[in-house]
Design a protein around this motif. Structure first.
Motif, PDB file in Angstrom:
ATOM      1  N   HIS A 161       0.822  -1.220   0.000  1.00 42.38           N
ATOM      2  CA  HIS A 161       0.000   0.000   0.000  1.00 42.38           C
ATOM      3  C   HIS A 161       0.852   1.265   0.000  1.00 42.38           C
ATOM      4  N   ILE A 162       1.524   1.510  -1.101  1.00 47.35           N
ATOM      5  CA  ILE A 162       2.441   2.637  -1.238  1.00 47.35           C
ATOM      6  C   ILE A 162       1.754   3.984  -1.006  1.00 47.35           C
ATOM      7  N   GLY A 163       0.478   4.064  -1.237  1.00 43.59           N
ATOM      8  CA  GLY A 163      -0.261   5.310  -1.029  1.00 43.59           C
ATOM      9  C   GLY A 163      -0.329   5.731   0.429  1.00 43.59           C
ATOM     10  N   ASN A 164      -0.144   4.793   1.347  1.00 40.06           N
ATOM     11  CA  ASN A 164      -0.193   5.089   2.777  1.00 40.06           C
ATOM     12  C   ASN A 164       1.179   5.377   3.379  1.00 40.06           C
ATOM     13  N   TRP A 165       2.233   5.317   2.592  1.00 39.08           N
ATOM     14  CA  TRP A 165       3.575   5.514   3.117  1.00 39.08           C
ATOM     15  C   TRP A 165       3.843   6.992   3.373  1.00 39.08           C
ATOM     16  N   GLU A 166       4.637   7.250   4.409  1.00 37.48           N
ATOM     17  CA  GLU A 166       5.130   8.601   4.648  1.00 37.48           C
ATOM     18  C   GLU A 166       6.281   8.860   3.681  1.00 37.48           C
ATOM     19  N   ILE A 167       6.679  10.109   3.556  1.00 34.80           N
ATOM     20  CA  ILE A 167       7.746  10.459   2.614  1.00 34.80           C
ATOM     21  C   ILE A 167       9.071   9.820   3.015  1.00 34.80           C
ATOM     22  N   ALA A 168       9.328   9.676   4.325  1.00 38.29           N
ATOM     23  CA  ALA A 168      10.571   9.038   4.785  1.00 38.29           C
ATOM     24  C   ALA A 168      10.605   7.569   4.376  1.00 38.29           C
ATOM     25  N   THR A 169       9.490   6.877   4.525  1.00 39.44           N
ATOM     26  CA  THR A 169       9.421   5.470   4.134  1.00 39.44           C
ATOM     27  C   THR A 169       9.551   5.339   2.628  1.00 39.44           C
ATOM     28  N   LEU A 170       8.882   6.210   1.903  1.00 37.03           N
ATOM     29  CA  LEU A 170       8.953   6.172   0.442  1.00 37.03           C
ATOM     30  C   LEU A 170      10.381   6.403  -0.045  1.00 37.03           C
ATOM     31  N   SER A 171      11.081   7.368   0.532  1.00 40.11           N
ATOM     32  CA  SER A 171      12.446   7.632   0.084  1.00 40.11           C
ATOM     33  C   SER A 171      13.393   6.488   0.460  1.00 40.11           C
ATOM     34  N   THR A 172      13.215   5.909   1.638  1.00 39.69           N
ATOM     35  CA  THR A 172      14.069   4.792   2.048  1.00 39.69           C
ATOM     36  C   THR A 172      13.806   3.566   1.179  1.00 39.69           C
ATOM     37  N   GLU A 173      12.542   3.227   0.999  1.00 40.79           N
ATOM     38  CA  GLU A 173      12.203   2.082   0.156  1.00 40.79           C
ATOM     39  C   GLU A 173      12.618   2.331  -1.298  1.00 40.79           C
ATOM     40  N   GLY A 174      12.433   3.551  -1.769  1.00 46.67           N
ATOM     41  CA  GLY A 174      12.855   3.885  -3.130  1.00 46.67           C
ATOM     42  C   GLY A 174      14.354   3.708  -3.309  1.00 46.67           C
ATOM     43  N   ALA A 175      15.133   4.206  -2.352  1.00 44.58           N
ATOM     44  CA  ALA A 175      16.588   4.050  -2.438  1.00 44.58           C
ATOM     45  C   ALA A 175      16.978   2.579  -2.372  1.00 44.58           C
ATOM     46  N   TRP A 176      16.317   1.814  -1.498  1.00 49.96           N
ATOM     47  CA  TRP A 176      16.656   0.398  -1.369  1.00 49.96           C
ATOM     48  C   TRP A 176      16.367  -0.345  -2.670  1.00 49.96           C
ATOM     49  N   TYR A 177      15.175  -0.145  -3.223  1.00 49.91           N
ATOM     50  CA  TYR A 177      14.807  -0.869  -4.447  1.00 49.91           C
ATOM     51  C   TYR A 177      15.609  -0.403  -5.658  1.00 49.91           C
ATOM     52  N   LEU A 178      15.903   0.886  -5.748  1.00 48.19           N
ATOM     53  CA  LEU A 178      16.701   1.361  -6.883  1.00 48.19           C
ATOM     54  C   LEU A 178      18.111   0.784  -6.841  1.00 48.19           C
ATOM     55  N   THR A 179      18.744   0.783  -5.663  1.00 44.61           N
ATOM     56  CA  THR A 179      20.090   0.211  -5.580  1.00 44.61           C
ATOM     57  C   THR A 179      20.067  -1.304  -5.719  1.00 44.61           C
ATOM     58  N   PHE A 180      19.018  -1.934  -5.235  1.00 44.45           N
ATOM     59  CA  PHE A 180      18.860  -3.377  -5.391  1.00 44.45           C
ATOM     60  C   PHE A 180      18.730  -3.740  -6.874  1.00 44.45           C
ATOM     61  N   GLY A 181      17.894  -3.016  -7.598  1.00 41.94           N
ATOM     62  CA  GLY A 181      17.756  -3.240  -9.035  1.00 41.94           C
ATOM     63  C   GLY A 181      19.034  -2.937  -9.784  1.00 41.94           C
ATOM     64  N   LEU A 182      19.743  -1.895  -9.362  1.00 42.89           N
ATOM     65  CA  LEU A 182      21.014  -1.553  -9.991  1.00 42.89           C
ATOM     66  C   LEU A 182      22.042  -2.658  -9.754  1.00 42.89           C
ATOM     67  N   PHE A 183      22.060  -3.219  -8.550  1.00 38.14           N
ATOM     68  CA  PHE A 183      22.961  -4.342  -8.258  1.00 38.14           C
ATOM     69  C   PHE A 183      22.657  -5.523  -9.170  1.00 38.14           C
ATOM     70  N   ILE A 184      21.400  -5.896  -9.259  1.00 37.46           N
ATOM     71  CA  ILE A 184      21.021  -7.030 -10.102  1.00 37.46           C
ATOM     72  C   ILE A 184      21.377  -6.745 -11.561  1.00 37.46           C
ATOM     73  N   GLY A 185      20.975  -5.579 -12.041  1.00 36.39           N
ATOM     74  CA  GLY A 185      21.201  -5.246 -13.447  1.00 36.39           C
ATOM     75  C   GLY A 185      22.667  -5.192 -13.824  1.00 36.39           C
ATOM     76  N   MET A 186      23.443  -4.451 -13.046  1.00 36.56           N
ATOM     77  CA  MET A 186      24.855  -4.307 -13.400  1.00 36.56           C
ATOM     78  C   MET A 186      25.625  -5.609 -13.226  1.00 36.56           C
ATOM     79  N   THR A 187      25.270  -6.404 -12.237  1.00 38.11           N
ATOM     80  CA  THR A 187      25.962  -7.675 -12.031  1.00 38.11           C
ATOM     81  C   THR A 187      25.654  -8.658 -13.150  1.00 38.11           C
ATOM     82  N   ILE A 188      24.394  -8.759 -13.538  1.00 41.20           N
ATOM     83  CA  ILE A 188      24.028  -9.667 -14.631  1.00 41.20           C
ATOM     84  C   ILE A 188      24.682  -9.235 -15.932  1.00 41.20           C
ATOM     85  N   ILE A 189      24.649  -7.954 -16.228  1.00 40.18           N
ATOM     86  CA  ILE A 189      25.260  -7.466 -17.467  1.00 40.18           C
ATOM     87  C   ILE A 189      26.768  -7.682 -17.449  1.00 40.18           C
ATOM     88  N   LEU A 190      27.415  -7.425 -16.305  1.00 38.40           N
ATOM     89  CA  LEU A 190      28.853  -7.630 -16.206  1.00 38.40           C
ATOM     90  C   LEU A 190      29.214  -9.108 -16.329  1.00 38.40           C
TER      91      LEU A 190
END
Length: 172
Positions: free
Chosen positions: A129-158
């Protein structure tokens, strides 16, 4: 004698072409062991990051949140649920790595991992329920998922690039 050299040169050139074609066919997929290795290290690194971020009260979702389909929300912070959440995170990381390798491993663009992380954030946000998240939770989760996706993407490509380079070097 010159005729023999040109015939040998043509055969060598044809052999190179066939090795290159085999390399292209082989580069379609990354090995299962590499996907499991990416899933293992992704689970370790990003699981520890999630534990730390949850411990610092930056997000209400710890590693135990991944086990929510199997446990009650109240039991999310127990040792057993954190272990189960780690197992679920491993499976999710393996599936995410496999899907990324199927869709994007042949494209050499570093930012695809960020896009992939944003898509994973959208999927997780739907279930949590992303609509109920506070801005702090959204930014933390956003940073976690973006870096997680970047890890997966760059590692697979490499890994795909390294396997192709190693295979091409061995055929020379």
């Amino acid at each position: 004698m010159e005729l023999e050299i040109s015939k040998t040169g043509r055969k060598h050139k044809q052999a190179r072409v066939s090795h290159t074609e085999e390399g292209r066919q082989r580069s379609k997929r990354i090995s299962t062991t590499k996907i499991l290795e990416v899933a293992f290290w992704g689970t370790i690194i990003w699981g520890l990051v999630r534990l730390m971020v949850h411990f610092l009260n930056m997000t209400p979702y710890g590693v135990g949140a991944f086990a929510r389909p199997f446990i009650n929300i109240e039991d999310e912070n127990t040792f057993a649920s954190v272990c189960l959440g780690g197992i679920v995170l491993f499976v999710e990381t393996a599936v995410a790595s496999f899907v990324f390798s199927l869709l994007f491993s042949r494209i050499r663009a570093w930012w695809l991992g960020l896009v992939y992380g944003a898509v994973m954030l959208g999927i997780a946000g739907f279930f949590f329920h992303i609509g109920n998240w506070e801005i702090a939770t959204l930014s933390t989760e956003g940073a976690w998922y973006l870096t997680f996706g970047l890890f997966i993407g760059m590692t697979i490509i490499l890994e795909q690039s390294d396997e192709n380079h190693a295979w091409n070097e061995s055929t020379r």
